[in-house]
Design an enzyme around this catalytic site. Structure first.
Site, PDB file in Angstrom:
ATOM      1  N   CYS A 114       2.657  -5.740  -0.934  1.00 49.85           N
ATOM      2  CA  CYS A 114       2.643  -4.600  -1.849  1.00 49.85           C
ATOM      3  C   CYS A 114       3.169  -4.986  -3.238  1.00 49.85           C
ATOM      4  O   CYS A 114       2.603  -5.836  -3.893  1.00 49.85           O
ATOM      5  CB  CYS A 114       3.401  -3.431  -1.227  1.00 49.85           C
ATOM      6  N   HIS A 115       4.277  -4.382  -3.671  1.00 50.06           N
ATOM      7  CA  HIS A 115       4.823  -4.650  -4.997  1.00 50.06           C
ATOM      8  C   HIS A 115       5.444  -6.042  -5.130  1.00 50.06           C
ATOM      9  O   HIS A 115       5.885  -6.419  -6.204  1.00 50.06           O
ATOM     10  CB  HIS A 115       5.851  -3.584  -5.377  1.00 50.06           C
TER      11      HIS A 115
END
Length: 122
Positions: A114-115
């Protein structure tokens, strides 16, 4: 901890797992557990001293095993970078960025969840 009848495919592998405050809880704990189930040794690495308790977005605590200044990318076969807000802290850490660059230069797997990919932009 292997499940009966299933081989441990990562026995002897040393995996680095970056961690910092406000990590996405399952993006640290789940990869750690699954890699350990496969026989890998997972080292939780943060920017703060070894033994620091990092808390995830939902309050789950994780203790670091090492500080980034005490480890080398040469020691590990792969790196996992979790998401949440923690990559925003990680990308401000020059030693963490250098570790990532070294892992990539050695063609070792670097997984960003994800991030976690924010660190590649820094």
């Amino acid at each position: 901890m292997a499940t009966a009848g299933f081989p441990q495919r990562l026995v002897g592998a040393k995996i680095a797992l970056f961690c910092d405050y406000s990590f996405e809880d399952l993006e640290v704990t789940y990869p750690q557990k699954r890699l350990e189930e496969e026989g890998a040794t997972v080292t939780v690495i943060g920017a703060a001293p070894a033994g620091t308790k990092y808390t995830g977005k939902f309050g789950y605590p994780v203790l670091s095993h090492a500080t980034i200044s005490a480890v080398s990318a040469d020691e590990f076969e792969a790196l996992v970078i979790p998401g949440g807000f923690s990559p925003d802290y990680m990308r401000r850490s020059v030693p963490m960025l250098n570790f990532i660059v070294r892992m990539l230069a050695m063609d070792k797997p670097v997984a960003a969840i994800c991030h976690g990919a924010w660190v590649f932009c820094s």
